[in-house]
Motif scaffolding. Structure first.
Motif, PDB file in Angstrom:
ATOM      1  N   ILE A 165       0.847  -1.186   0.000  1.00 31.51           N
ATOM      2  CA  ILE A 165       0.000   0.000   0.000  1.00 31.51           C
ATOM      3  C   ILE A 165       0.887   1.242   0.000  1.00 31.51           C
ATOM      4  CG2 ILE A 165      -1.710   1.342   1.303  1.00 31.51           C
ATOM      5  CD1 ILE A 165      -2.752  -1.239   2.481  1.00 31.51           C
ATOM      6  N   MET A 166       0.525   2.237  -0.803  1.00 28.71           N
ATOM      7  CA  MET A 166       1.174   3.540  -0.762  1.00 28.71           C
ATOM      8  C   MET A 166       0.176   4.522  -0.159  1.00 28.71           C
ATOM      9  SD  MET A 166       2.824   5.792  -3.883  1.00 28.71           S
ATOM     10  CE  MET A 166       3.757   4.379  -4.450  1.00 28.71           C
ATOM     11  N   ALA A 167       0.630   5.343   0.773  1.00 33.63           N
ATOM     12  CA  ALA A 167      -0.308   6.217   1.469  1.00 33.63           C
ATOM     13  C   ALA A 167       0.407   7.425   2.053  1.00 33.63           C
ATOM     14  CB  ALA A 167      -1.036   5.448   2.578  1.00 33.63           C
ATOM     15  N   ALA A 168      -0.381   8.426   2.369  1.00 31.14           N
ATOM     16  CA  ALA A 168       0.105   9.622   3.059  1.00 31.14           C
ATOM     17  C   ALA A 168      -1.025  10.179   3.900  1.00 31.14           C
ATOM     18  CB  ALA A 168       0.596  10.665   2.054  1.00 31.14           C
ATOM     19  N   LYS A 176       1.066  19.324   0.165  1.00 28.04           N
ATOM     20  CA  LYS A 176       1.968  19.038  -0.950  1.00 28.04           C
ATOM     21  C   LYS A 176       1.261  18.579  -2.222  1.00 28.04           C
ATOM     22  CE  LYS A 176       5.506  19.795   1.743  1.00 28.04           C
ATOM     23  NZ  LYS A 176       6.357  21.008   1.587  1.00 28.04           N
ATOM     24  N   GLY A 177      -0.027  18.308  -2.142  1.00 30.19           N
ATOM     25  CA  GLY A 177      -0.746  17.821  -3.302  1.00 30.19           C
ATOM     26  C   GLY A 177      -0.739  16.298  -3.376  1.00 30.19           C
ATOM     27  N   THR A 178      -1.620  15.757  -4.221  1.00 28.92           N
ATOM     28  CA  THR A 178      -1.793  14.315  -4.345  1.00 28.92           C
ATOM     29  C   THR A 178      -1.262  13.822  -5.685  1.00 28.92           C
ATOM     30  OG1 THR A 178      -3.775  14.387  -2.956  1.00 28.92           O
ATOM     31  CG2 THR A 178      -3.465  12.420  -4.342  1.00 28.92           C
ATOM     32  N   PRO A 179      -0.244  12.956  -5.696  1.00 25.68           N
ATOM     33  CA  PRO A 179       0.241  12.402  -6.963  1.00 25.68           C
ATOM     34  C   PRO A 179      -0.796  11.454  -7.558  1.00 25.68           C
ATOM     35  CG  PRO A 179       1.294  11.297  -5.122  1.00 25.68           C
ATOM     36  CD  PRO A 179       0.488  12.415  -4.537  1.00 25.68           C
ATOM     37  N   MET A 234       4.905  13.615   7.571  1.00 25.32           N
ATOM     38  CA  MET A 234       6.223  13.848   6.984  1.00 25.32           C
ATOM     39  C   MET A 234       6.290  13.535   5.502  1.00 25.32           C
ATOM     40  SD  MET A 234       9.000  12.651   9.854  1.00 25.32           S
ATOM     41  CE  MET A 234      10.334  12.933   8.680  1.00 25.32           C
ATOM     42  N   GLY A 235       5.473  12.593   5.010  1.00 28.72           N
ATOM     43  CA  GLY A 235       5.575  12.265   3.595  1.00 28.72           C
ATOM     44  C   GLY A 235       4.764  11.045   3.210  1.00 28.72           C
ATOM     45  N   ILE A 236       5.150  10.452   2.066  1.00 27.81           N
ATOM     46  CA  ILE A 236       4.456   9.298   1.496  1.00 27.81           C
ATOM     47  C   ILE A 236       5.221   8.027   1.858  1.00 27.81           C
ATOM     48  CG2 ILE A 236       3.714   8.201  -0.658  1.00 27.81           C
ATOM     49  CD1 ILE A 236       3.548  10.985  -1.905  1.00 27.81           C
ATOM     50  N   VAL A 237       4.484   6.980   2.219  1.00 30.01           N
ATOM     51  CA  VAL A 237       5.098   5.726   2.629  1.00 30.01           C
ATOM     52  C   VAL A 237       4.564   4.602   1.750  1.00 30.01           C
ATOM     53  CG1 VAL A 237       3.335   5.135   4.332  1.00 30.01           C
ATOM     54  CG2 VAL A 237       5.689   4.370   4.687  1.00 30.01           C
ATOM     55  N   TYR A 238       5.381   3.536   1.599  1.00 27.90           N
ATOM     56  CA  TYR A 238       5.013   2.385   0.773  1.00 27.90           C
ATOM     57  C   TYR A 238       5.418   1.130   1.533  1.00 27.90           C
ATOM     58  CZ  TYR A 238       4.778  -0.564  -3.477  1.00 27.90           C
ATOM     59  OH  TYR A 238       4.469  -1.531  -4.421  1.00 27.90           O
ATOM     60  N   GLY A 251      -8.956   6.319   8.243  1.00 25.02           N
ATOM     61  CA  GLY A 251      -8.889   7.638   7.646  1.00 25.02           C
ATOM     62  C   GLY A 251      -7.676   8.452   8.046  1.00 25.02           C
ATOM     63  N   ARG A 252      -6.774   7.861   8.813  1.00 24.58           N
ATOM     64  CA  ARG A 252      -5.575   8.591   9.225  1.00 24.58           C
ATOM     65  C   ARG A 252      -4.545   8.650   8.108  1.00 24.58           C
ATOM     66  NH1 ARG A 252      -3.074   6.103  14.176  1.00 24.58           N
ATOM     67  NH2 ARG A 252      -3.861   4.119  13.340  1.00 24.58           N
ATOM     68  N   LEU A 253      -4.646   7.731   7.134  1.00 24.57           N
ATOM     69  CA  LEU A 253      -3.825   7.761   5.939  1.00 24.57           C
ATOM     70  C   LEU A 253      -4.733   7.609   4.721  1.00 24.57           C
ATOM     71  CD1 LEU A 253      -0.759   5.505   6.892  1.00 24.57           C
ATOM     72  CD2 LEU A 253      -0.833   7.999   6.818  1.00 24.57           C
ATOM     73  N   VAL A 254      -4.298   8.164   3.601  1.00 22.42           N
ATOM     74  CA  VAL A 254      -5.059   8.108   2.350  1.00 22.42           C
ATOM     75  C   VAL A 254      -4.282   7.259   1.351  1.00 22.42           C
ATOM     76  CG1 VAL A 254      -6.033   9.449   0.445  1.00 22.42           C
ATOM     77  CG2 VAL A 254      -6.032  10.395   2.780  1.00 22.42           C
ATOM     78  N   PRO A 255      -4.878   6.183   0.792  1.00 21.47           N
ATOM     79  CA  PRO A 255      -4.166   5.355  -0.186  1.00 21.47           C
ATOM     80  C   PRO A 255      -3.927   6.107  -1.486  1.00 21.47           C
ATOM     81  CG  PRO A 255      -6.466   4.695  -0.057  1.00 21.47           C
ATOM     82  CD  PRO A 255      -6.255   5.715   1.034  1.00 21.47           C
TER      83      PRO A 255
END
Length: 293
Positions: A165-168, A176-179, A234-238, A251-255
């Protein structure tokens, strides 16, 4: 190595001390005194003419000769004991498990209480190291991880898929915006796992060009630290789903970039072939029943 019949009475103390790395713990397991364990081990050493344990005030550790003796006789001794156990006896004893750390902490450990409620005489020795293990050579009863073994003596069975899963956090994405495509990750703050076994960075989306040492914002060998960093904005995690599924659900992270994720990998349960001791058989059955699709 051949053993004369008169030393067989000394073997339980030796094997218990080898398992526990403590004469006191071995004594509790056998229901005798530590002095009796020490005496039996010393007599066995004298009979064999070798030192089986290195000793200090806190613990004992097998010498090379002791480890060789244990490797040779332990499987036979345990098989003999198992053959003499009544088929109606309750499964009991120690199960040695090697499990990849994230699955061990976030998935397996929360289930062990339920298992031990069902089988209260079974204990566990959990090794949660990010490494490939020699299941036979290290006398591990059950291993949970990727299918790396090609040993014909080892049985491998599918346990469950491992989905990445990739999330932020919503806070980070608001700032920072959503890729929406992999190529849009470049300007983002990517939080990257380094494999402590080989030193390599986690490959994102099966593409080794996306993230490198120079573009990663934070690198650590501890996935839970990456999760904490992502939750703090802090950033995006995978990471594997067992780290991120709950915070995403809450809902604490968004995929992110779900359409670009590779197919899930399979997580396997592995154990030595042949007749399984009841304590191992019921644990393997529990794992397959609990986690297999």
């Amino acid at each position: 190595m051949s053993l004369s019949p008169d030393v067989t009475r000394l073997l339980p103390a030796f094997l218990a001390a080898a398992d526990c790395q403590s004469f006191s713990a071995a004594a509790r397991q056998l229901g005798i005194t530590p002095a009796a364990v020490s005496k039996s081990v010393r007599q066995l050493e004298l009979r064999l003419g070798v030192i089986l344990f290195g000793r200090n005030t806190h613990f004992v550790v097998l010498t090379e000769e002791g480890a060789a003796l244990r490797e040779e006789i332990a499987p036979l001794w345990y098989a003999l004991n198992q053959a003499l156990v009544s088929p109606t006896a309750e499964p009991a004893g120690l199960v040695r498990v090697s499990v990849i750390p994230g699955f061990g902490r976030h998935v397996l450990l929360p289930e062990l209480h339920e298992f031990q409620q069902r089988y209260p005489q079974i204990r566990f020795d959990l090794s949660m190291d990010a490494r490939s293990v020699n299941l036979i050579g290290e006398r591990i009863d059950v291993a949970i991880g990727q299918r790396t073994s090609r040993d014909s003596r080892v049985v491998t069975r599918e346990l469950r898929p491992m989905r990445m899963i990739m999330a932020a956090s919503p806070l980070y994405l608001a700032e920072k915006g959503t890729p929406v495509a992999p190529e849009e990750l470049a300007p983002h703050r990517c939080l990257v796992h380094r494999n402590p076994g080989n030193g390599r960075l986690q490959q994102w989306l099966n593409d080794d060009t996306l993230i490198d040492e120079h573009s990663a914002w934070l690198i650590t060998s501890l996935p839970d630290a990456l999760l904490d960093a992502a939750l703090s904005g802090m950033g995006i995690v995978y990471l594997a789903d067992w780290y991120l599924a709950r915070p995403v659900q809450e809902g604490r992270l968004v995929p992110l970039l779900d359409d670009y994720h590779p197919a899930p990998q399979t997580l396997w349960v592995k154990y030595a072939g042949g007749r399984l001791a009841p304590r191992i058989r019921v644990f393997v059955d529990y794992l397959l029943d609990k986690f297999s699709a």
